[in-house]
Scaffold this active site. Sequence first.
Site, PDB file in Angstrom:
ATOM      1  N   ARG A  13       0.852  -1.175   0.000  1.00 45.72           N
ATOM      2  CA  ARG A  13       0.000   0.000   0.000  1.00 45.72           C
ATOM      3  C   ARG A  13       0.890   1.228   0.000  1.00 45.72           C
ATOM      4  NH1 ARG A  13      -2.804  -0.605   5.207  1.00 45.72           N
ATOM      5  NH2 ARG A  13      -3.388   1.542   4.801  1.00 45.72           N
ATOM      6  N   SER A  15       0.749   3.909   1.815  1.00 50.84           N
ATOM      7  CA  SER A  15       1.001   4.632   3.060  1.00 50.84           C
ATOM      8  C   SER A  15       2.446   4.394   3.488  1.00 50.84           C
ATOM      9  CB  SER A  15       0.033   4.172   4.151  1.00 50.84           C
ATOM     10  OG  SER A  15       0.494   2.981   4.750  1.00 50.84           O
ATOM     11  N   LYS A  85      -3.245  -8.033  11.146  1.00 48.10           N
ATOM     12  CA  LYS A  85      -4.572  -7.758  11.702  1.00 48.10           C
ATOM     13  C   LYS A  85      -5.536  -7.208  10.655  1.00 48.10           C
ATOM     14  CE  LYS A  85      -4.472  -3.249  14.026  1.00 48.10           C
ATOM     15  NZ  LYS A  85      -5.003  -2.540  15.179  1.00 48.10           N
ATOM     16  N   ASP A  86      -5.013  -6.759   9.530  1.00 54.13           N
ATOM     17  CA  ASP A  86      -5.898  -6.274   8.464  1.00 54.13           C
ATOM     18  C   ASP A  86      -6.339  -7.394   7.518  1.00 54.13           C
ATOM     19  OD1 ASP A  86      -5.804  -3.654   9.380  1.00 54.13           O
ATOM     20  OD2 ASP A  86      -3.983  -3.216   8.259  1.00 54.13           O
ATOM     21  N   THR A 132     -10.246   7.317  18.317  1.00 52.44           N
ATOM     22  CA  THR A 132     -10.019   5.983  17.744  1.00 52.44           C
ATOM     23  C   THR A 132     -11.227   5.656  16.877  1.00 52.44           C
ATOM     24  OG1 THR A 132      -9.678   3.632  18.157  1.00 52.44           O
ATOM     25  CG2 THR A 132     -11.090   4.771  19.719  1.00 52.44           C
ATOM     26  N   SER A 134     -11.664   2.333  16.263  1.00 51.27           N
ATOM     27  CA  SER A 134     -11.755   0.901  16.525  1.00 51.27           C
ATOM     28  C   SER A 134     -12.849   0.628  17.563  1.00 51.27           C
ATOM     29  CB  SER A 134     -10.399   0.416  17.048  1.00 51.27           C
ATOM     30  OG  SER A 134     -10.561  -0.671  17.920  1.00 51.27           O
ATOM     31  N   LEU A 135     -13.786  -0.254  17.241  1.00 47.18           N
ATOM     32  CA  LEU A 135     -14.847  -0.600  18.191  1.00 47.18           C
ATOM     33  C   LEU A 135     -14.257  -1.280  19.429  1.00 47.18           C
ATOM     34  CD1 LEU A 135     -17.555  -2.074  15.774  1.00 47.18           C
ATOM     35  CD2 LEU A 135     -17.323   0.266  16.606  1.00 47.18           C
ATOM     36  N   ARG A 136     -13.219  -2.063  19.184  1.00 51.66           N
ATOM     37  CA  ARG A 136     -12.544  -2.764  20.278  1.00 51.66           C
ATOM     38  C   ARG A 136     -11.937  -1.768  21.270  1.00 51.66           C
ATOM     39  NH1 ARG A 136      -7.197  -3.675  20.800  1.00 51.66           N
ATOM     40  NH2 ARG A 136      -6.787  -2.652  18.815  1.00 51.66           N
ATOM     41  N   ARG A 137     -11.269  -0.751  20.759  1.00 52.18           N
ATOM     42  CA  ARG A 137     -10.682   0.263  21.645  1.00 52.18           C
ATOM     43  C   ARG A 137     -11.775   1.098  22.305  1.00 52.18           C
ATOM     44  NH1 ARG A 137      -6.036   1.324  17.112  1.00 52.18           N
ATOM     45  NH2 ARG A 137      -4.627  -0.302  17.838  1.00 52.18           N
ATOM     46  N   ARG A 154      -9.835   9.159  11.715  1.00 51.95           N
ATOM     47  CA  ARG A 154      -9.423   8.275  10.620  1.00 51.95           C
ATOM     48  C   ARG A 154      -8.142   8.797   9.985  1.00 51.95           C
ATOM     49  NH1 ARG A 154     -11.779   5.264   7.087  1.00 51.95           N
ATOM     50  NH2 ARG A 154      -9.586   4.841   6.749  1.00 51.95           N
ATOM     51  N   GLY A 155      -7.662   8.051   9.022  1.00 59.83           N
ATOM     52  CA  GLY A 155      -6.454   8.454   8.310  1.00 59.83           C
ATOM     53  C   GLY A 155      -5.282   7.590   8.745  1.00 59.83           C
ATOM     54  N   ASN A 156      -4.184   7.656   7.997  1.00 55.68           N
ATOM     55  CA  ASN A 156      -3.027   6.855   8.391  1.00 55.68           C
ATOM     56  C   ASN A 156      -2.371   7.486   9.625  1.00 55.68           C
ATOM     57  OD1 ASN A 156      -1.383   8.961   7.427  1.00 55.68           O
ATOM     58  ND2 ASN A 156      -1.442   8.106   5.366  1.00 55.68           N
ATOM     59  N   THR A 159      -1.427  11.193   9.543  1.00 54.97           N
ATOM     60  CA  THR A 159      -2.566  12.101   9.589  1.00 54.97           C
ATOM     61  C   THR A 159      -3.131  12.187  10.999  1.00 54.97           C
ATOM     62  OG1 THR A 159      -3.096  11.131   7.451  1.00 54.97           O
ATOM     63  CG2 THR A 159      -4.729  12.619   8.387  1.00 54.97           C
ATOM     64  N   ARG A 160      -3.198  11.048  11.661  1.00 57.49           N
ATOM     65  CA  ARG A 160      -3.787  11.039  13.005  1.00 57.49           C
ATOM     66  C   ARG A 160      -2.951  11.846  13.988  1.00 57.49           C
ATOM     67  NH1 ARG A 160      -6.805   5.297  14.037  1.00 57.49           N
ATOM     68  NH2 ARG A 160      -7.421   5.033  11.874  1.00 57.49           N
ATOM     69  N   CYS A 248     -14.105  -6.482  12.009  1.00 55.70           N
ATOM     70  CA  CYS A 248     -14.047  -5.229  12.767  1.00 55.70           C
ATOM     71  C   CYS A 248     -15.429  -4.671  13.021  1.00 55.70           C
ATOM     72  CB  CYS A 248     -13.081  -4.220  12.158  1.00 55.70           C
ATOM     73  SG  CYS A 248     -13.396  -3.814  10.456  1.00 55.70           S
TER      74      CYS A 248
HETATM   75  C1  DPM Z   1      -7.823  -2.894  12.239  1.00 51.82           C
HETATM   76  C2  DPM Z   1      -8.171  -2.037  13.299  1.00 51.82           C
HETATM   77  C3  DPM Z   1      -7.361  -0.891  13.162  1.00 51.82           C
HETATM   78  C4  DPM Z   1      -6.519  -1.097  12.019  1.00 51.82           C
HETATM   79  C5  DPM Z   1      -9.240  -2.314  14.325  1.00 51.82           C
HETATM   80  C6  DPM Z   1      -8.698  -2.615  15.729  1.00 51.82           C
HETATM   81  C7  DPM Z   1      -7.377   0.302  14.061  1.00 51.82           C
HETATM   82  C8  DPM Z   1      -8.361   1.360  13.639  1.00 51.82           C
HETATM   83  C9  DPM Z   1      -8.393   2.559  14.561  1.00 51.82           C
HETATM   84  C10 DPM Z   1      -8.386  -4.221  11.933  1.00 51.82           C
HETATM   85  N1  DPM Z   1      -6.854  -2.302  11.472  1.00 51.82           N
HETATM   86  O1  DPM Z   1      -7.493  -2.638  16.010  1.00 51.82           O
HETATM   87  O2  DPM Z   1      -9.533  -2.829  16.635  1.00 51.82           O
HETATM   88  O3  DPM Z   1      -7.756   2.591  15.623  1.00 51.82           O
HETATM   89  O4  DPM Z   1      -9.050   3.526  14.221  1.00 51.82           O
HETATM   90  C11 DPM Z   1      -4.025  -0.795  11.579  1.00 51.82           C
HETATM   91  C12 DPM Z   1      -2.899  -0.312  12.310  1.00 51.82           C
HETATM   92  C13 DPM Z   1      -1.861  -1.240  12.126  1.00 51.82           C
HETATM   93  C14 DPM Z   1      -2.349  -2.231  11.291  1.00 51.82           C
HETATM   94  C15 DPM Z   1      -2.843   0.951  13.088  1.00 51.82           C
HETATM   95  C16 DPM Z   1      -3.249   0.829  14.543  1.00 51.82           C
HETATM   96  C17 DPM Z   1      -0.430  -1.192  12.640  1.00 51.82           C
HETATM   97  C18 DPM Z   1      -0.154  -2.220  13.713  1.00 51.82           C
HETATM   98  C19 DPM Z   1       0.018  -3.648  13.226  1.00 51.82           C
HETATM   99  C20 DPM Z   1      -5.432  -0.195  11.446  1.00 51.82           C
HETATM  100  N2  DPM Z   1      -3.648  -1.929  10.952  1.00 51.82           N
HETATM  101  O5  DPM Z   1      -3.943  -0.099  14.977  1.00 51.82           O
HETATM  102  O6  DPM Z   1      -2.865   1.764  15.293  1.00 51.82           O
HETATM  103  O7  DPM Z   1       0.740  -3.897  12.239  1.00 51.82           O
HETATM  104  O8  DPM Z   1      -0.569  -4.536  13.861  1.00 51.82           O
END
Ligand code: DPM
Length: 357
Positions: A13, A15, A85-86, A132, A134-137, A154-156, A159-160, A248
């Site tokens: 990607r 980013s 995790k993606d 955040t 993330s629903l989990r967070r 949102r954003g990479n 950006t955040r 997610c």
């Molecule tokens: C997924 C989530 C998020 C990413 C959901 C979650 C975070 C979204 C957010 C599935 N993918 O974690 O509950 O916080 O708004 C993502 C990140 C990384 C991979 C960034 C992050 C880097 C860490 C890694 C986005 N995907 O979570 O801060 O490689 O595990």
Amino acid sequence: MNSSFIKHKKKSRKSQLAVIQTKFVIECLKEWTPEKTYEIVKMSTIGDKILDKPLPKIGEKSLFTKELEIALEQQDVDFVIHSLKDLPTTLPDGMCIGAILKREDPRDALVLHPKHVGKSLETLPKGSVIGTSSLRRTAQLNRRYPDLKVESIRGNINTRLDKLDNGDIFAAIVLASAGLSRMGWEKRISQKLEAEEWLYAVGQGALAVECREDDFATLRLLQPLFHGTTTFRVLAERSFLRTLGGGCSAPVAVKSELIGQDLSLTGAVWSLNGKKMLKHSSSCRLQYREEDEDGEPPRKCPYRMPKLFCGISPGNLTYRDLEEAEKLGEDVAYQLVKDGALDIMNEARNHNETTAS
Ligand code: DPM
């Protein structure tokens, strides 16, 4: 004798984090194959393009992976680097995870606005806004810190951090430690959220390489990258998530460990407001030992059409151990289902779908 230069194209990607991760994997590969050259092809995905909606509302499962997988399928590239995790627990037909690299710190991290430096989630002023999507967070923040507010960001990562530092909305944001440290921004981590009470996302902190399931040359090339301990842990986590039918769209999180030969997994689900929580832990015994990791270089295994474990090609790990890890994830999920996890998850899902973004 002729030395052959095989060109392996790999997709990443656009980013900055995706590019750093891709370069890191190439450096690892070069240690094993100094004679080969690699070319990086960069592209944007839906997840990179739609920046005005929280992730769970875009409603597309493979947000960060779909376009890359099409390129793989069309043989434009030979493999793709992802944050594990993606990657959904079920991959598109014909695709597999050809290697999982050693996991970095899987914990979440708190990053504070400069004016709050020195504080923690416990000491931020009441009503402070934490960013955040993330629903989990969100669920874990709501449960443990009801005096704080959670809002979507949102954003990479770049950006955040910019929105945090140069705006006055957010007092802090929660990000994965692994992403921050790969970017060289560990200094921004004010607090690591401890996994005892705060669980992480399935696969968080590990990199995965996806390739075509029948591309034995690439599978063989990737094999030395496999990290056994990480693979067993994330397999148990992915199996847990697949059995629950998470993704997610609902707050689901885990924690895992391999100590000696004992693989353990904790899995949990929450309601969005964090008030309801179900958590269960279990463990199993592997033949593999954590200490085996730094032993002999991986033997080359004869390639056959591999059986996949939650999309993961077995590499040189034994089916018996992989099956144990997969079963551990299922057991923890079934226990939560027995306790009512599906109702909690459906409620969270419906709530997420019906609220405005
Ligand atoms: C997924 C989530 C998020 C990413 C959901 C979650 C975070 C979204 C957010 C599935 N993918 O974690 O509950 O916080 O708004 C993502 C990140 C990384 C991979 C960034 C992050 C880097 C860490 C890694 C986005 N995907 O979570 O801060 O490689 O595990």
